[in-house]
Design an enzyme around this catalytic site. Sequence first.
Site, PDB file in Angstrom:
ATOM      1  N   LYS A  63      -1.918  -8.817   0.454  1.00 51.33           N
ATOM      2  CA  LYS A  63      -2.629  -7.623   0.921  1.00 51.33           C
ATOM      3  C   LYS A  63      -2.149  -7.266   2.327  1.00 51.33           C
ATOM      4  O   LYS A  63      -1.820  -8.157   3.112  1.00 51.33           O
ATOM      5  CB  LYS A  63      -4.146  -7.839   0.873  1.00 51.33           C
ATOM      6  CG  LYS A  63      -4.695  -8.940   1.785  1.00 51.33           C
ATOM      7  CD  LYS A  63      -5.054  -8.404   3.160  1.00 51.33           C
ATOM      8  CE  LYS A  63      -5.491  -9.519   4.049  1.00 51.33           C
ATOM      9  NZ  LYS A  63      -5.445  -9.179   5.476  1.00 51.33           N
TER      10      LYS A  63
ATOM     11  N   HIS B  48       6.327  -5.052   2.722  1.00 52.88           N
ATOM     12  CA  HIS B  48       5.786  -5.198   1.367  1.00 52.88           C
ATOM     13  C   HIS B  48       6.383  -4.173   0.411  1.00 52.88           C
ATOM     14  O   HIS B  48       6.803  -4.522  -0.700  1.00 52.88           O
ATOM     15  CB  HIS B  48       4.257  -5.048   1.388  1.00 52.88           C
ATOM     16  CG  HIS B  48       3.552  -6.203   2.010  1.00 52.88           C
ATOM     17  ND1 HIS B  48       2.181  -6.302   2.072  1.00 52.88           N
ATOM     18  CD2 HIS B  48       4.022  -7.331   2.614  1.00 52.88           C
ATOM     19  CE1 HIS B  48       1.844  -7.426   2.680  1.00 52.88           C
ATOM     20  NE2 HIS B  48       2.941  -8.053   3.027  1.00 52.88           N
TER      21      HIS B  48
ATOM     22  N   ASP C  55      -4.737  -6.072   8.589  1.00 57.76           N
ATOM     23  CA  ASP C  55      -5.059  -7.491   8.526  1.00 57.76           C
ATOM     24  C   ASP C  55      -6.550  -7.694   8.274  1.00 57.76           C
ATOM     25  O   ASP C  55      -6.979  -8.028   7.184  1.00 57.76           O
ATOM     26  CB  ASP C  55      -4.656  -8.186   9.825  1.00 57.76           C
ATOM     27  CG  ASP C  55      -3.243  -8.722   9.790  1.00 57.76           C
ATOM     28  OD1 ASP C  55      -3.065  -9.811   9.245  1.00 57.76           O
ATOM     29  OD2 ASP C  55      -2.342  -8.041  10.311  1.00 57.76           O
TER      30      ASP C  55
END
Length: 345
Positions: free
Chosen positions: A112, A94, A191
């Site tokens: 996210k 990311h 997660d």
Amino acid sequence: MLPSSLPTPRLRDPDSVPVLRWGIVGPGWIAERFVKSLRENTRQQIVAVASRSRERAADFARTWSIPGAFGDVQEMLALDRLDAVYVATPHNHHYPDALKVIEAGKHVLIEKPLALNAREAADLGERARARNLLCMEAMWCDFLPKYDVLSQLLADGALGDVHSLIADHGEHFTIDHRIFNPDLAGGPMLDLGSYLVGLSVKVAGKPKKVIAIGQPAPGGRVNGQTSMLFEHGNGMHAVLNTTLFSNTPCAATIAGRDATLVLPGPFYNPGPFTLTASDGSRTLTFEDPKNRYDQLYHEAIHFAWCVGEGLRESPIRPLQATLDTLSTMDEVRRQIGVRFNEERD
């Protein structure tokens, strides 16, 4: 005091926001659902997709009738006909992928968690601000109608003083799943745990005290289970558990002096919740179709609205909310002895 009825979700008409030309980085499972949701519910345009594998990008583009497919992110970012990019790569990609997007002068929506830790997230935010770009975390639950009603109830004080939050998020994964891979920042925290910590921060702000214990997954390569106890500044205690070992109810309870709000599992998905007065006299129920990822489009609509309004911070998911969530998870990981590969360099 319990209201006579629940607030109405403050939904923005998808046709009222600017039509952005989107690129996708990381044509995986969540990107498929993101594209499907946008196609079925919005006028947003998906114009390009990039992957480290040109073949994979081409397959994704054919499946979803996307005109551009690239085997290199930089090639895609060179397109003039690109307004925003959705980053849906593995967690530890990311930050570097979003950096490329920001440096190319494009707005960026990042799955996210925004980054591996608060330090990386803060850097992305600073770089985006310096270029007058919107950088937003795609914490999709925050943009759901259900969470908007929850936000209104909390703002109105409908629960009274909130004292307790109890939530869990456990799922069973086969050992070949990426969540067991330390090279992909595996383990439950980024997660499953993101939803737990994010909810606690949403309800009561960043905790002032964190206590955490962890248990490794078989083989000891990643964390397998983490239990957390938070004390927040308003006095609320949050008791949270996340595990890769088995399926759990994935429910959440927010208990206040005047009322208790119960979100059946998965608490972060579209679905119902109940708000019951503490004396048991009345219960209000929020109904929402359990269509899961079909509602991903809400985050894209909000993002496009922010771009159209010239906002560089989301009023629903501001950077500070992301930083508070990530810094709390950083402290949890410090206590249980979890460091990702990139943090060891």
